[in-house]
Scaffold this motif. Structure first.
Motif, short mmCIF file in Angstrom:
data_model
loop_
_atom_site.label_atom_id
_atom_site.label_comp_id
_atom_site.label_asym_id
_atom_site.label_seq_id
_atom_site.Cartn_x
_atom_site.Cartn_y
_atom_site.Cartn_z
N ASP A 142 0.82 -1.21 0.00
CA ASP A 142 0.00 0.00 0.00
C ASP A 142 0.85 1.26 0.00
O ASP A 142 0.48 2.28 -0.59
CB ASP A 142 -0.94 -0.01 1.19
N SER A 146 0.57 3.96 -2.96
CA SER A 146 0.15 5.32 -2.65
C SER A 146 1.19 6.36 -3.07
O SER A 146 0.85 7.47 -3.48
CB SER A 146 -0.14 5.47 -1.15
N GLU A 147 2.47 6.01 -2.97
CA GLU A 147 3.51 6.95 -3.38
C GLU A 147 3.46 7.21 -4.89
O GLU A 147 3.68 8.33 -5.35
CB GLU A 147 4.88 6.42 -2.96
N GLU A 149 0.67 6.91 -6.77
CA GLU A 149 -0.52 7.70 -7.07
C GLU A 149 -0.37 9.14 -6.60
O GLU A 149 -0.87 10.07 -7.23
CB GLU A 149 -1.76 7.07 -6.45
N GLN A 150 0.31 9.31 -5.48
CA GLN A 150 0.53 10.68 -4.97
C GLN A 150 1.29 11.52 -6.00
O GLN A 150 0.91 12.66 -6.28
CB GLN A 150 1.33 10.63 -3.67
N SER A 178 -9.01 12.69 -0.85
CA SER A 178 -8.11 11.78 -1.57
C SER A 178 -6.72 11.77 -0.93
O SER A 178 -6.05 10.73 -0.89
CB SER A 178 -8.02 12.16 -3.05
N GLU A 179 -6.30 12.93 -0.41
CA GLU A 179 -5.02 12.99 0.30
C GLU A 179 -5.06 12.12 1.56
O GLU A 179 -4.09 11.43 1.89
CB GLU A 179 -4.71 14.43 0.69
N ARG A 182 -4.68 8.42 0.63
CA ARG A 182 -3.30 8.02 0.38
C ARG A 182 -2.47 8.02 1.67
O ARG A 182 -1.59 7.18 1.84
CB ARG A 182 -2.67 8.94 -0.69
N ARG A 186 -0.30 4.84 3.42
CA ARG A 186 1.11 4.92 3.80
C ARG A 186 1.34 4.72 5.30
O ARG A 186 2.48 4.53 5.71
CB ARG A 186 1.69 6.28 3.38
N THR A 218 -9.09 0.53 2.39
CA THR A 218 -7.84 0.79 1.65
C THR A 218 -7.55 -0.24 0.57
O THR A 218 -6.44 -0.26 0.03
CB THR A 218 -6.66 0.84 2.64
#
Length: 269
Positions: A142, A146-147, A149-150, A178-179, A182, A186, A218
């Protein structure tokens, strides 16, 4: 009579009198669509593109269901009539989709072109690690996801601003959700600890069910949580009810009651 209608419709299509289906741009097969080409796609076409990438080239990398949550968000945009070309939503989403497709192409050795999207290389790294068995734990997987997609999301946000399209107040509040999502990807151990401590204050059933609930919320391989989460977050963003919250941990806790109730609805008692 029915047979005559079929013949007439066939003739109309052949002679150009009836509208023909719009074919997907060739770049969707070669995985080198520019962000401008993706920005021009309707949300329905982007949804098909993401699904085709998963069932096609990404499947060779063990990623046949790694962007179902993206599907859920795009489906929400489609259903709400959001994300027309050249809007903030469209540019941000285009940055995400472009990063995914170029990341797949790089990981497969089809191309080395990132398109200037910082997410492309991160998605390629994620996919390489996924396909070689390096992301076996949920926390490691995850975080890598997430990194990537960020980076793609931030690129899309900056792209929109560079075209003179900053987010509206509602879109900015939706972006914060959305932040938070993510951030949750993380920070799995820390977020689970937060739910253990504050869960009883949020909902009586949350603390004992925090692990399956957190896994549901998640899970990038499911579209329902992201679709419902988007609906809820956009509704909140329009009303702006979340005030006095500081930091991602605070925002995370602020959404938990509603998300947990949705989890119960989706999964049963």
């Amino acid at each position: 009579m029915k047979r005559l209608l079929v013949v007439l419709l066939s003739l109309a299509t052949l002679t150009g009198l009836a509208p023909a289906a719009v074919a997907a741009p060739p770049c969707t097969s070669t995985l080198d669509c520019t962000v401008a080409e993706i920005n021009a796609m309707p949300m329905a076409d982007r949804l098909d593109f993401v699904r085709d990438m998963q069932s096609g080239p990404a499947a060779a990398l063990g990623a046949s269901d790694r962007w179902r949550n993206i599907e859920g968000v795009i489906t929400f945009f489609r259903d709400r009539g959001l994300g027309a070309s050249d809007t903030w939503v469209s540019y941000v989403d285009a940055g995400i989709v472009e990063g995914i497709q170029r990341g797949i192409a790089i990981a497969l050795g089809w191309s080395g072109d990132t398109g200037g999207n910082p997410g492309s290389a991160k998605w390629a790294s994620y996919l390489t690690r996924l396909s070689t068995g390096q992301l076996t734990t949920r926390a490691a997987h995850d975080r890598a996801w997430s990194e990537a997609e960020q980076a793609s999301t931030e690129y899309g946000d900056e792209l929109a601003k560079s075209h003179g399209v900053p987010p509206t107040a509602v879109e900015r509040r939706f972006y914060q959700f959305s932040e938070m999502y993510r951030w949750a990807l993380r920070n799995r151990p820390f977020a689970l600890d937060l739910l253990a401590v504050y869960g009883p204050l949020i909902h009586p059933g949350l603390a004992p069910a925090r692990v399956p609930f957190y896994d549901w919320f998640t899970d990038v391989g499911e579209s329902a949580p992201s679709y419902r989460g988007s609906e809820m977050a956009y509704g909140f963003a329009e009303l702006n009810p979340i005030t006095g919250v500081f930091g991602m941990a605070g925002l995370f806790l602020a959404y938990m009651k509603n998300l947990f109730e949705e989890y119960q609805t989706q999964t049963g008692p």
